[in-house]
Design a protein around this motif. Structure first.
Motif, PDB file in Angstrom:
ATOM      1  N   THR A  37      -9.584   3.146   1.998  1.00 21.26           N
ATOM      2  CA  THR A  37     -10.209   4.078   1.072  1.00 21.26           C
ATOM      3  C   THR A  37     -11.670   3.686   0.871  1.00 21.26           C
ATOM      4  O   THR A  37     -11.963   2.521   0.596  1.00 21.26           O
ATOM      5  CB  THR A  37      -9.488   4.069  -0.291  1.00 21.26           C
ATOM      6  OG1 THR A  37      -8.111   4.374  -0.091  1.00 21.26           O
ATOM      7  CG2 THR A  37     -10.105   5.076  -1.237  1.00 21.26           C
ATOM      8  N   ALA A  74      -4.962   5.793   9.017  1.00 23.80           N
ATOM      9  CA  ALA A  74      -5.419   4.838   8.004  1.00 23.80           C
ATOM     10  C   ALA A  74      -6.090   5.543   6.833  1.00 23.80           C
ATOM     11  O   ALA A  74      -6.434   4.892   5.845  1.00 23.80           O
ATOM     12  CB  ALA A  74      -6.381   3.823   8.615  1.00 23.80           C
ATOM     13  N   VAL A  75      -6.277   6.860   6.939  1.00 25.45           N
ATOM     14  CA  VAL A  75      -6.953   7.595   5.870  1.00 25.45           C
ATOM     15  C   VAL A  75      -6.174   8.849   5.479  1.00 25.45           C
ATOM     16  O   VAL A  75      -6.740   9.807   4.958  1.00 25.45           O
ATOM     17  CB  VAL A  75      -8.392   7.971   6.278  1.00 25.45           C
ATOM     18  CG1 VAL A  75      -9.227   6.727   6.500  1.00 25.45           C
ATOM     19  CG2 VAL A  75      -8.403   8.843   7.534  1.00 25.45           C
ATOM     20  N   ASP A  76      -4.850   8.845   5.731  1.00 22.54           N
ATOM     21  CA  ASP A  76      -4.042  10.039   5.449  1.00 22.54           C
ATOM     22  C   ASP A  76      -3.409  10.018   4.071  1.00 22.54           C
ATOM     23  O   ASP A  76      -2.591  10.876   3.737  1.00 22.54           O
ATOM     24  CB  ASP A  76      -2.974  10.233   6.532  1.00 22.54           C
ATOM     25  CG  ASP A  76      -1.979   9.076   6.594  1.00 22.54           C
ATOM     26  OD1 ASP A  76      -2.106   8.122   5.788  1.00 22.54           O
ATOM     27  OD2 ASP A  76      -1.078   9.112   7.459  1.00 22.54           O
ATOM     28  N   GLY A  77      -3.742   9.027   3.240  1.00 20.05           N
ATOM     29  CA  GLY A  77      -3.204   8.961   1.885  1.00 20.05           C
ATOM     30  C   GLY A  77      -1.819   8.388   1.775  1.00 20.05           C
ATOM     31  O   GLY A  77      -1.229   8.365   0.698  1.00 20.05           O
ATOM     32  N   SER A  78      -1.268   7.888   2.887  1.00 19.61           N
ATOM     33  CA  SER A  78       0.096   7.347   2.884  1.00 19.61           C
ATOM     34  C   SER A  78       0.103   5.920   3.420  1.00 19.61           C
ATOM     35  O   SER A  78      -0.416   5.654   4.505  1.00 19.61           O
ATOM     36  CB  SER A  78       1.023   8.213   3.747  1.00 19.61           C
ATOM     37  OG  SER A  78       2.292   7.590   3.909  1.00 19.61           O
ATOM     38  N   THR A  79       0.719   5.009   2.675  1.00 18.09           N
ATOM     39  CA  THR A  79       0.875   3.635   3.151  1.00 18.09           C
ATOM     40  C   THR A  79       2.079   3.500   4.072  1.00 18.09           C
ATOM     41  O   THR A  79       2.372   2.403   4.556  1.00 18.09           O
ATOM     42  CB  THR A  79       1.015   2.655   1.970  1.00 18.09           C
ATOM     43  OG1 THR A  79       2.094   3.084   1.132  1.00 18.09           O
ATOM     44  CG2 THR A  79      -0.264   2.604   1.149  1.00 18.09           C
ATOM     45  N   GLU A 115      -3.889   1.747   5.065  1.00 15.77           N
ATOM     46  CA  GLU A 115      -4.737   2.695   4.356  1.00 15.77           C
ATOM     47  C   GLU A 115      -6.099   2.059   4.086  1.00 15.77           C
ATOM     48  O   GLU A 115      -6.193   0.875   3.757  1.00 15.77           O
ATOM     49  CB  GLU A 115      -4.082   3.112   3.034  1.00 15.77           C
ATOM     50  CG  GLU A 115      -4.602   4.411   2.456  1.00 15.77           C
ATOM     51  CD  GLU A 115      -4.306   5.637   3.301  1.00 15.77           C
ATOM     52  OE1 GLU A 115      -4.960   6.669   3.071  1.00 15.77           O
ATOM     53  OE2 GLU A 115      -3.456   5.581   4.204  1.00 15.77           O
ATOM     54  N   ARG A 140       0.073   4.005   9.631  1.00 13.62           N
ATOM     55  CA  ARG A 140      -0.956   2.985   9.813  1.00 13.62           C
ATOM     56  C   ARG A 140      -1.723   3.186  11.113  1.00 13.62           C
ATOM     57  O   ARG A 140      -1.216   3.794  12.062  1.00 13.62           O
ATOM     58  CB  ARG A 140      -0.334   1.579   9.811  1.00 13.62           C
ATOM     59  CG  ARG A 140       0.709   1.347  10.899  1.00 13.62           C
ATOM     60  CD  ARG A 140       1.422   0.009  10.682  1.00 13.62           C
ATOM     61  NE  ARG A 140       2.562  -0.180  11.558  1.00 13.62           N
ATOM     62  CZ  ARG A 140       2.539  -0.856  12.697  1.00 13.62           C
ATOM     63  NH1 ARG A 140       1.416  -1.396  13.121  1.00 13.62           N
ATOM     64  NH2 ARG A 140       3.639  -0.997  13.420  1.00 13.62           N
TER      65      ARG A 140
END
Length: 363
Positions: free
Chosen positions: A279, A180-185, A277, A188
């Motif tokens: 942020t 959820a925080v890897d920069g990719s939608t 994601e 998940r």
């Protein structure tokens, strides 16, 4: 039948062609696992730096550059530095890598690091992600590891703070909180299958930071009722609350100093919560999960070394476009796909080059 036959020819036998080798970080995986109290068959695991699966997925599905995972023993026993390349000296599957990635590691074999340093010294491209190693798998060699890392990436890179650590109330296997925080939608986090109760994602920022909001990209639109909470040292404090999240929800509030932030989801209408994601916004709207890459460290032979504390698709693309601009396969468009993926495999068999371009997406 013809299609399956083609796949069989592509995926069995022959020589795999890839420009990039990725170290399989067995030393840090072993160092972060131990036997402890509780179920002796489960043991204990604490390996927050182990990002190798996320890096591999980003390379394959976001950057769209193929790679090979390389075990340290294979690197030591079967590989050689040949100028600005590493050659895997197998009789059939002989590979040559012009860039080599050290995924997030606290611990590494000294021989492995010496080999990678030699490769860079001869003109090779080296990239390290998330966390630089500072401990050796061998006794008494920690100082040498730190020295080699400083020579490769520079003393400033070694001092960089660790990334925020993320955990969740529950997890469906394969959909871990880090996704959820890897920069990719395209990836998940998902709560445990069928868990309709309250769920949460929590980020430990590692130190006190100013937080002024969050952006949430939800999948499936299942959440009903949410709170954005910060930790005041003894309890969770609501900073914002609402009903639905949806595909993209930006939530801002008065800036607050905190060490931890939580996205608390009160209920879902079906199945379980799923976030593509998440942020956390700091002062000036800065993404607290993103840290700047170190400056490229260059040497006289043309070798290059980067440390990417936040190895998302964009960061990997940026350094590879400079460090390895003439890739074996180049995808010209900056593609965004949904409903599947787009990638490739290149193999050489019986003297013939074969390219399998796979598009399982809706595009």
């Amino acid at each position: 039948n013809q299609y399956i036959g083609r796949l069989q020819r592509m995926l069995q036998g022959g020589r795999h062609v890839a420009d990039i080798g990725v170290l399989y970080p067995i030393a840090t995986l072993q160092a972060g696992s131990w036997f402890g109290p509780g179920n002796p068959y489960e043991g204990c695991v604490d390996i927050p730096e182990a990002d190798y699966m996320q890096v591999g997925e980003a390379l394959s599905l976001g950057v769209r550059r193929d790679f090979t995972f390389v075990h340290p023993e294979v690197l030591a026993e079967r590989c050689a530095v040949d100028g600005a390349t590493i050659t895997l000296n197998n009789k059939v599957n002989r590979e040559r890598w012009r860039a080599f990635i050290i995924p997030g590691s606290r611990c590494i074999n000294v021989a492995t690091l010496r080999f990678i340093k030699k490769f860079c010294d001869q003109g090779g491209t080296v990239i390290a992600t998330t966390r630089l190693p500072d401990r050796a798998a061998e006794f008494g060699a920690d100082a040498e590891v730190r020295q080699l890392v400083a020579e490769l990436f520079g003393p400033v890179a070694v001092q960089q703070d660790a990334a925020p650590r993320v955990r969740a109330s529950s997890t469906w296997a394969g959909y871990e909180p880090v996704k959820a925080v890897d920069g990719s939608t395209q990836t998940r986090w998902n709560a445990a299958d069928g868990d309709k109760g309250a769920q949460w994602l929590e980020a430990d920022l590692g130190k006190t930071q100013t937080v002024s909001g969050v952006v949430v990209n939800e999948v499936f639109g299942r959440v009903r009722g949410y709170r954005i909470q910060t930790w005041d040292g003894s309890t969770w404090v609501d900073q914002a609350r609402g009903d639905r999240l949806g595909e993209r929800k930006e939530i801002t509030f008065a800036a607050v100093a905190t060490t931890r932030v939580r996205l608390f989801m009160e209920a879902v209408v079906s199945d379980s919560a799923s976030i593509a994601e998440w942020t956390i916004l700091g002062a000036g709207g800065r993404n607290l999960f993103e840290r700047e890459p170190s400056a490229c460290r260059r040497n006289a032979k043309g070798g290059k070394a980067w440390f990417l504390p936040s190895p998302g698709v964009a960061a990997l693309k940026a350094v590879l476009s400079e460090g390895l601009p003439d890739g074996d396969v180049a995808i010209g468009q900056n593609l965004t796909v949904s409903g599947g993926n787009f990638s490739y495999i290149h193999k050489v068999k019986d003297g013939q080059s074969m390219y399998f371009i796979a598009n399982s997406s809706d595009a």
